[in-house]
Design a protein around this motif. Structure first.
Motif, PDB file in Angstrom:
ATOM      1  N   GLN A 254       4.043 -10.306  -2.524  1.00 32.81           N
ATOM      2  CA  GLN A 254       4.590  -8.951  -1.909  1.00 32.81           C
ATOM      3  C   GLN A 254       6.015  -8.629  -2.498  1.00 32.81           C
ATOM      4  OE1 GLN A 254       2.395  -7.740   0.444  1.00 32.81           O
ATOM      5  NE2 GLN A 254       1.246  -9.495   0.101  1.00 32.81           N
ATOM      6  N   ALA A 255       5.615  -7.488  -3.217  1.00 35.11           N
ATOM      7  CA  ALA A 255       6.909  -6.897  -3.856  1.00 35.11           C
ATOM      8  C   ALA A 255       7.623  -5.899  -2.895  1.00 35.11           C
ATOM      9  CB  ALA A 255       6.644  -6.227  -4.905  1.00 35.11           C
ATOM     10  N   GLY A 256       8.556  -5.056  -3.400  1.00 31.34           N
ATOM     11  CA  GLY A 256       9.246  -4.010  -2.622  1.00 31.34           C
ATOM     12  C   GLY A 256       8.483  -2.604  -2.851  1.00 31.34           C
ATOM     13  N   ALA A 257       7.244  -2.641  -2.627  1.00 31.30           N
ATOM     14  CA  ALA A 257       6.580  -1.386  -2.859  1.00 31.30           C
ATOM     15  C   ALA A 257       6.228  -0.883  -1.556  1.00 31.30           C
ATOM     16  CB  ALA A 257       5.262  -1.556  -3.537  1.00 31.30           C
ATOM     17  N   ALA A 258       6.327   0.468  -1.427  1.00 31.11           N
ATOM     18  CA  ALA A 258       6.117   1.284  -0.161  1.00 31.11           C
ATOM     19  C   ALA A 258       4.473   1.561   0.035  1.00 31.11           C
ATOM     20  CB  ALA A 258       6.803   2.676  -0.096  1.00 31.11           C
ATOM     21  N   ASP A 259       4.174   2.127   0.982  1.00 33.50           N
ATOM     22  CA  ASP A 259       2.522   2.163   1.228  1.00 33.50           C
ATOM     23  C   ASP A 259       2.087   2.950   0.148  1.00 33.50           C
ATOM     24  OD1 ASP A 259       3.024   0.999   3.635  1.00 33.50           O
ATOM     25  OD2 ASP A 259       3.032   2.697   5.026  1.00 33.50           O
TER      26      ASP A 259
ATOM     27  N   ASN B  79       6.402  -6.043   3.866  1.00 30.04           N
ATOM     28  CA  ASN B  79       5.180  -6.358   3.420  1.00 30.04           C
ATOM     29  C   ASN B  79       4.446  -7.754   3.736  1.00 30.04           C
ATOM     30  OD1 ASN B  79       5.335  -3.587   2.549  1.00 30.04           O
ATOM     31  ND2 ASN B  79       5.688  -4.361   0.408  1.00 30.04           N
ATOM     32  N   LEU B  80       5.557  -8.604   3.633  1.00 32.78           N
ATOM     33  CA  LEU B  80       5.050 -10.178   3.708  1.00 32.78           C
ATOM     34  C   LEU B  80       4.761 -10.149   5.247  1.00 32.78           C
ATOM     35  CD1 LEU B  80       4.873 -13.120   3.084  1.00 32.78           C
ATOM     36  CD2 LEU B  80       7.133 -13.273   3.220  1.00 32.78           C
ATOM     37  N   ARG B  81       5.560  -9.519   6.203  1.00 26.45           N
ATOM     38  CA  ARG B  81       5.424  -9.543   7.475  1.00 26.45           C
ATOM     39  C   ARG B  81       4.125  -8.880   7.902  1.00 26.45           C
ATOM     40  NH1 ARG B  81       9.515  -6.968   9.874  1.00 26.45           N
ATOM     41  NH2 ARG B  81      10.879  -8.779  10.103  1.00 26.45           N
ATOM     42  N   ARG B  82       3.653  -7.753   7.412  1.00 25.30           N
ATOM     43  CA  ARG B  82       2.442  -7.233   7.626  1.00 25.30           C
ATOM     44  C   ARG B  82       1.162  -8.059   7.241  1.00 25.30           C
ATOM     45  NH1 ARG B  82       2.101  -1.344   5.617  1.00 25.30           N
ATOM     46  NH2 ARG B  82       2.379  -2.364   3.598  1.00 25.30           N
ATOM     47  N   ALA B  83       1.384  -8.653   6.134  1.00 29.19           N
ATOM     48  CA  ALA B  83       0.194  -9.582   5.601  1.00 29.19           C
ATOM     49  C   ALA B  83       0.055 -10.565   6.604  1.00 29.19           C
ATOM     50  CB  ALA B  83       0.439  -9.878   4.244  1.00 29.19           C
ATOM     51  N   LEU B  84       1.207 -11.294   6.889  1.00 26.44           N
ATOM     52  CA  LEU B  84       1.145 -12.413   7.665  1.00 26.44           C
ATOM     53  C   LEU B  84       0.402 -12.136   8.955  1.00 26.44           C
ATOM     54  CD1 LEU B  84       4.603 -13.880   6.903  1.00 26.44           C
ATOM     55  CD2 LEU B  84       2.479 -15.258   6.672  1.00 26.44           C
ATOM     56  N   GLU B  85       0.823 -10.994   9.899  1.00 27.64           N
ATOM     57  CA  GLU B  85       0.320 -10.526  11.154  1.00 27.64           C
ATOM     58  C   GLU B  85      -1.021 -10.091  11.125  1.00 27.64           C
ATOM     59  OE1 GLU B  85       3.136  -7.664  12.385  1.00 27.64           O
ATOM     60  OE2 GLU B  85       4.520  -9.053  12.961  1.00 27.64           O
TER      61      GLU B  85
ATOM     62  N   ILE C 251       7.423   1.222  -5.941  1.00 25.17           N
ATOM     63  CA  ILE C 251       8.798   0.346  -5.861  1.00 25.17           C
ATOM     64  C   ILE C 251       9.711   1.398  -5.076  1.00 25.17           C
ATOM     65  CG2 ILE C 251      10.400  -0.998  -6.715  1.00 25.17           C
ATOM     66  CD1 ILE C 251       7.753  -2.464  -6.613  1.00 25.17           C
ATOM     67  N   VAL C 252      10.351   0.931  -3.823  1.00 20.06           N
ATOM     68  CA  VAL C 252      11.147   1.766  -3.361  1.00 20.06           C
ATOM     69  C   VAL C 252      12.584   1.714  -4.164  1.00 20.06           C
ATOM     70  CG1 VAL C 252      10.273   0.843  -0.969  1.00 20.06           C
ATOM     71  CG2 VAL C 252      12.194  -0.266  -1.920  1.00 20.06           C
ATOM     72  N   SER C 253      13.253   2.789  -3.884  1.00 17.80           N
ATOM     73  CA  SER C 253      14.389   3.072  -4.312  1.00 17.80           C
ATOM     74  C   SER C 253      15.648   2.320  -3.589  1.00 17.80           C
ATOM     75  CB  SER C 253      14.760   4.454  -4.726  1.00 17.80           C
ATOM     76  OG  SER C 253      14.816   5.383  -3.439  1.00 17.80           O
ATOM     77  N   GLY C 254      16.746   2.278  -4.185  1.00 17.34           N
ATOM     78  CA  GLY C 254      17.800   1.667  -3.350  1.00 17.34           C
ATOM     79  C   GLY C 254      18.418   0.272  -3.780  1.00 17.34           C
TER      80      GLY C 254
ATOM     81  N   GLY D 122      13.991  -6.017  -1.440  1.00 19.12           N
ATOM     82  CA  GLY D 122      13.937  -7.376  -0.663  1.00 19.12           C
ATOM     83  C   GLY D 122      13.475  -7.092   0.772  1.00 19.12           C
ATOM     84  N   GLU D 123      13.971  -6.173   1.319  1.00 19.42           N
ATOM     85  CA  GLU D 123      13.669  -5.616   2.753  1.00 19.42           C
ATOM     86  C   GLU D 123      12.169  -5.383   2.789  1.00 19.42           C
ATOM     87  OE1 GLU D 123      16.780  -2.832   3.851  1.00 19.42           O
ATOM     88  OE2 GLU D 123      17.996  -4.522   4.239  1.00 19.42           O
TER      89      GLU D 123
END
Length: 133
Positions: free
Chosen positions: A32-37, A56-62, A41-44, A50-51
Motif C-alpha cells: 500500500q503506497a501513499g496514493a489517494a482514492d 490504505n493499509l487499514r482499509r485493506a485490513l478491515e 500519490i498525495v502531496s506533502g 506514509g500516513e
C-alpha cells in the motif's frame, strides 16, 4: 480456500493484483503506497505519503476482517533510508505493543516515481466470539 480482499476504490484491479488474499486465518495485504482514492500519490512529502499508506493499509485490513492491531509482519519499502526516523514515528502512531515483526528496506524505486513509501503486511483474521477455528 483463498478469498480475495476487495476495497472501494480498488486501484489495483487494472494491474491484475488483489488488494489482499485471505488464506485460513491469515491475511496477506499487497503493498500500500501513499496514493489517494484517485490513485495519485498525495502531496506533502514523506510523512503525508506514509500516513496515506497506513490509511490504505487499514482499509485493506478491515476489508479482509482484520485490523492494524492484528498485523503479525510488516514490510516497509522506502526510496530513501534517510526517512528511517519518520518510519519509526509512523510505526509508533499506527501500531501498538506487541509491535509486529518488521523489515524496512531501501529500494531504488516504486511503481510511481513520486512514491516514497509502500507497506505490505501479513495479519491474523480474528474469529467471531464463540466460533470454532
Amino acid at each position: 480456500m483463498l478469498k480475495q480482499v476487495i476495497t472501494q476504490p480498488d486501484n489495483y484491479a487494472p494491474f491484475l493484483l488483489s488488494q489482499g488474499i485471505q488464506f485460513g486465518n491469515l491475511l496477506f495485504i499487497s503493498g500500500q503506497a501513499g496514493a489517494a482514492d484517485d490513485g495519485k500519490i498525495v502531496s506533502g512529502g514523506f510523512l503525508a505519503q506514509g500516513e496515506q499508506a497506513f490509511a490504505n493499509l487499514r482499509r485493506a485490513l478491515e476489508a479482509g476482517g482484520s485490523s492494524l492491531q492484528d498485523v503479525i509482519k510488516v514490510t516497509i519499502f522506502v526510496t530513501d533510508m534517510g526517512h528511517f526516523d519518520e518510519v519509526v514515528a509512523l510505526r509508533r502512531r499506527f501500531f501498538s505493543a506487541p509491535y509486529p515483526a518488521d523489515t524496512i528496506a531501501e529500494i531504488k524505486a516504486l511503481y510511481d516515481p513520486a512514491a516514497m513509501i509502500e507497506i505490505e503486511a501479513i495479519a491474523a483474521v480474528r474469529q467471531p466470539e464463540g466460533s470454532q477455528s
